[in-house]
Design a protein around this motif. Structure first.
Motif: not given
Length: 146
Positions: A2, A13, A15-16, A18, A24, A26-27, A43, A59, A61
């Motif tokens: 990322v 970034l 946050d990530i 799991f 997953i 991803i913000e 993505s 995934l 995003v």
């Protein structure tokens, strides 16, 4: 990976996550908002890099939600001059204008009634209050409809 995509972009970034249900999340965020096309681009980039390593993971995003608590320092910086709500550890809420960010400290300007010498009635004055990002429950942008 990322971070590799973020280089050369004005995004950062947030946050990530799991999750237990094999997702997953991803913000990402940007000072001017997040475009869906950029989320799709990130993505695709990650799917190409990870390939079969993704396996059964889904995934996702997206942007850090408007009105959601800030998670990283850059979100505070992006909202200097905006009205925010601070939820303190003791449950007390403070609303004010985010004035400054210095490391892990931030300052808001609130308005309070105070008794001023020579005045019969309390007057409303601006008061600066400084908090530590690590010592508040949450801080979030207050969306204003004018």
């Amino acid at each position: 990976m990322v971070d590799e995509w973020l280089q050369g972009n004005d995004y950062f970034l947030v946050d990530i996550i799991f999750s237990a249900d094999d997702r997953i999340v991803i913000e990402i965020d940007h000072a001017d908002g997040v475009w869906i096309e950029d989320c799709a681009e990130l993505s695709r980039f990650l799917q190409e890099k990870l390939g079969d390593e993704l396996g059964d993971y889904e995934l996702e995003v997206g942007s850090a939600g408007l009105g959601q608590p800030f998670k990283v320092e850059q979100q505070y910086k992006n909202h200097i001059g905006d009205e925010v709500e601070v939820l303190q550890q003791d449950g007390i809420k403070q609303k004010g204008i985010l004035k400054a960010v210095d490391g892990r400290q931030f300052t808001i300007t609130t308005q309070e009634k105070q008794h001023v010498e020579g005045k019969k009635r309390p007057v409303i004055v601006d008061v600066d209050k400084t908090f530590s990002m690590d010592e508040v429950k949450s801080v979030k942008y207050l969306l204003a409809f004018k």
